[in-house]
Design an enzyme around this catalytic site. Structure first.
Site, PDB file in Angstrom:
ATOM      1  N   SER A  43       0.946  -1.522  -0.074  1.00  0.00           N
ATOM      2  CA  SER A  43       0.426  -0.161  -0.066  1.00  0.00           C
ATOM      3  C   SER A  43       1.275   1.167   0.189  1.00  0.00           C
ATOM      4  O   SER A  43       1.964   0.945   0.458  1.00  0.00           O
ATOM      5  CB  SER A  43      -0.833   0.107   0.981  1.00  0.00           C
ATOM      6  OG  SER A  43      -0.310   0.048   2.039  1.00  0.00           O
ATOM      7  N   ILE A  45       1.641   4.873   1.492  1.00  0.00           N
ATOM      8  CA  ILE A  45       2.067   5.117   2.478  1.00  0.00           C
ATOM      9  C   ILE A  45       2.593   4.181   3.001  1.00  0.00           C
ATOM     10  O   ILE A  45       3.933   4.497   3.499  1.00  0.00           O
ATOM     11  CB  ILE A  45       0.703   5.705   3.522  1.00  0.00           C
ATOM     12  CG1 ILE A  45      -0.076   6.933   3.012  1.00  0.00           C
ATOM     13  CG2 ILE A  45       1.725   6.060   4.171  1.00  0.00           C
ATOM     14  CD1 ILE A  45      -1.621   6.915   3.335  1.00  0.00           C
ATOM     15  N   CYS A  46       2.368   2.690   3.159  1.00  0.00           N
ATOM     16  CA  CYS A  46       3.246   1.807   4.061  1.00  0.00           C
ATOM     17  C   CYS A  46       4.608   1.887   2.921  1.00  0.00           C
ATOM     18  O   CYS A  46       5.694   1.681   4.040  1.00  0.00           O
ATOM     19  CB  CYS A  46       2.977   0.103   4.199  1.00  0.00           C
ATOM     20  SG  CYS A  46       1.626   0.503   5.038  1.00  0.00           S
ATOM     21  N   GLU A  47       4.524   1.697   2.502  1.00  0.00           N
ATOM     22  CA  GLU A  47       5.560   1.582   1.262  1.00  0.00           C
ATOM     23  C   GLU A  47       6.270   2.913   1.112  1.00  0.00           C
ATOM     24  O   GLU A  47       8.524   2.208   1.552  1.00  0.00           O
ATOM     25  CB  GLU A  47       4.919   1.962  -0.035  1.00  0.00           C
ATOM     26  CG  GLU A  47       6.435   1.099  -1.565  1.00  0.00           C
ATOM     27  CD  GLU A  47       6.020   0.657  -2.620  1.00  0.00           C
ATOM     28  OE1 GLU A  47       6.329   1.202  -3.332  1.00  0.00           O
ATOM     29  OE2 GLU A  47       4.977  -0.761  -2.294  1.00  0.00           O
ATOM     30  N   ILE A  50       7.879   2.489   4.847  1.00  0.00           N
ATOM     31  CA  ILE A  50       8.603   1.215   4.824  1.00  0.00           C
ATOM     32  C   ILE A  50      10.185   1.121   4.263  1.00  0.00           C
ATOM     33  O   ILE A  50      11.271   1.180   4.682  1.00  0.00           O
ATOM     34  CB  ILE A  50       8.399  -0.464   5.304  1.00  0.00           C
ATOM     35  CG1 ILE A  50       7.175  -0.803   6.310  1.00  0.00           C
ATOM     36  CG2 ILE A  50       9.386  -0.840   5.251  1.00  0.00           C
ATOM     37  CD1 ILE A  50       7.674  -0.187   7.425  1.00  0.00           C
TER      38      ILE A  50
END
Length: 154
Positions: A43, A45-47, A50
């Site tokens: 996803s 924002i997660c990408e 991280i």
């Protein structure tokens, strides 16, 4: 209610991308742990978050801190994501029982069936030294994490 600074970190064992069990207390007994909950692999924002951790990982490892990511994704999904993004720190699957660890940290989002964005810095005694929780739609400011790590390294 999310776990707060000064609280004992709930211990857990979750599978990593290779389905090998990882126990939190075994990690923090050797060095502090930055526990990073995120909603879903692959996803936007997660990408971004991280991958920023990946790109700045030396800032944590130089301070002897182990970064660990946790989501409700399966180990297979996390493995594919780690391989695609070149992630070298552990990603743990809180898939089953679904979100149980996120629930124990007070970051499980019942409506979405995922973790909210929670970050916890755990010292060598299992005590939470930094805690923050933001909504799944809000990217975190990782400079706060780095300040907490620097303060712990003191």
């Amino acid at each position: 209610m999310a776990i707060e600074t000064g609280s004992a970190a709930p211990d857990f064992t979750l599978p990593d991308t290779g389905r090998t069990p990882v126990t939190l207390s075994e990690l923090w007994r050797t060095r502090p742990v930055l526990l990073v909950f995120y909603p879903f692999a692959f996803s936007h924002i997660c990408e971004g978050e991280i991958c920023q951790v990946r790109d700045e990982l030396a800032g944590y490892t130089d301070e002897n801190v182990q970064v660990v990511g946790v989501s409700v994704d399966t180990p297979f999904t996390l493995k594919a994501w780690a391989d695609r993004q070149g992630l070298t720190f552990p990603l743990l699957s809180d898939f089953w029982p679904h979100g149980a660890v996120a629930q124990s940290y007070g970051v499980f989002n019942d409506q979405g069936g995922m973790a909210n964005r929670g970050t916890f810095l755990i010292d060598g005694t299992g005590t939470v030294r930094f805690a923050e929780v933001v909504s799944p739609r809000e990217a975190r400011d990782q400079t706060r994490w780095k300040k907490a790590v620097a303060a712990l390294a003191g």
